[in-house]
Enzyme design. Structure first.
Site, mmCIF file in Angstrom:
data_model
loop_
_atom_site.group_PDB
_atom_site.id
_atom_site.type_symbol
_atom_site.label_atom_id
_atom_site.label_comp_id
_atom_site.label_asym_id
_atom_site.label_seq_id
_atom_site.Cartn_x
_atom_site.Cartn_y
_atom_site.Cartn_z
ATOM 1 N N GLU A 1 0.692 -0.831 -0.183
ATOM 2 C CA GLU A 1 -0.161 -0.135 0.501
ATOM 3 C C GLU A 1 1.162 1.545 0.080
ATOM 4 O O GLU A 1 2.096 1.166 0.201
ATOM 5 C CB GLU A 1 -0.807 -0.192 1.080
ATOM 6 C CG GLU A 1 -1.623 -1.281 1.368
ATOM 7 C CD GLU A 1 -3.107 -1.528 2.354
ATOM 8 O OE1 GLU A 1 -2.687 -0.605 3.513
ATOM 9 O OE2 GLU A 1 -4.203 -2.138 1.711
ATOM 10 N N GLU B 1 -1.992 -9.623 -5.975
ATOM 11 C CA GLU B 1 -1.839 -11.043 -7.196
ATOM 12 C C GLU B 1 -0.631 -10.040 -8.128
ATOM 13 O O GLU B 1 -0.106 -11.016 -9.291
ATOM 14 C CB GLU B 1 -2.315 -11.006 -7.282
ATOM 15 C CG GLU B 1 -4.178 -11.406 -7.515
ATOM 16 C CD GLU B 1 -5.180 -11.287 -6.181
ATOM 17 O OE1 GLU B 1 -4.224 -9.602 -5.231
ATOM 18 O OE2 GLU B 1 -6.415 -10.989 -5.769
HETATM 19 N N1 THU Z 1 -6.080 -6.550 -1.872
HETATM 20 C C1 THU Z 1 -5.333 -7.552 -2.912
HETATM 21 O O1 THU Z 1 -3.834 -7.105 -2.948
HETATM 22 N N2 THU Z 1 -5.682 -8.834 -3.488
HETATM 23 C C2 THU Z 1 -6.826 -8.718 -3.471
HETATM 24 O O2 THU Z 1 -7.891 -10.080 -3.924
HETATM 25 C C3 THU Z 1 -7.848 -8.180 -2.574
HETATM 26 C C4 THU Z 1 -6.956 -5.990 -2.200
HETATM 27 C C5 THU Z 1 -5.242 -5.575 -0.865
HETATM 28 C C6 THU Z 1 -5.437 -4.187 -1.656
HETATM 29 C C7 THU Z 1 -5.622 -2.833 -0.463
HETATM 30 O O3 THU Z 1 -3.229 -3.302 0.268
HETATM 31 C C8 THU Z 1 -5.927 -4.598 -0.058
HETATM 32 O O4 THU Z 1 -6.279 -5.454 -0.091
HETATM 33 C C9 THU Z 1 -7.430 -3.976 0.781
HETATM 34 O O5 THU Z 1 -8.242 -3.272 -0.401
#
Ligand code: THU
Length: 129
Positions: A42, A53
């Site tokens: 993030e 992913e």
């Molecule tokens: N996120 C992922 O890494 N993969 C997913 O399949 C869904 C969302 C992350 C993005 C963000 O850092 C956090 O999860 C919340 O949305």
């Protein structure tokens, strides 16, 4: 399957998610048997955030891999494991490299509790030109 999910769990430990508190790990199996892992990363400006992913897929592609079999995902807040469903952006990135009728997405709550979907089920009519 169990081993790939375990690798996703290990990758999740590297997740950098101070804003959402939602920690995700991914493990991508290549046709040649190699595995690339990823976590979500993030950012204070929010939009630069990269999902687990895409981290795994971009790591693999940048190392010359493009032939993928499946990806396993685990995620959740603190100790609450959920089975993450890939966001639309990640589905489109998968569609760039993967056969939608062959590539599998494994959404795992644990090593034994998971669901498997073909990419075509998750992103019908993907954009392409
Ligand atoms: N996120 C992922 O890494 N993969 C997913 O399949 C869904 C969302 C992350 C993005 C963000 O850092 C956090 O999860 C919340 O949305």
């Amino acid at each position: 399957m169990k081993e790939l999910i375990q690798q996703a769990m290990k990758a999740r430990l590297k997740s950098y998610a101070p804003y959402s508190g939602y920690f995700v790990g991914a493990a991508l199996l290549c046709r040649d048997g190699t595995v690339y892992t990823g976590c979500n990363i993030e950012n204070a400006a929010y939009s630069p955030t990269n999902c687990a992913e895409r981290t795994a897929i971009f790591k693999a592609v940048s190392e010359g891999k493009r032939d993928f079999v499946r990806i396993a995902l685990v995620g959740g807040r603190s100790d609450t494991e959920k089975a993450p469903s890939p966001c639309g952006v990640c589905r489109q990135v998968m569609a760039e490299f993967c056969d939608p009728d062959e590539f599998e997405v494994v959404m795992a709550k644990s090593e034994t509790d998971y669901q498997v979907f073909k990419l075509a089920e998750l992103l019908p009519h993907a954009f392409s030109f």
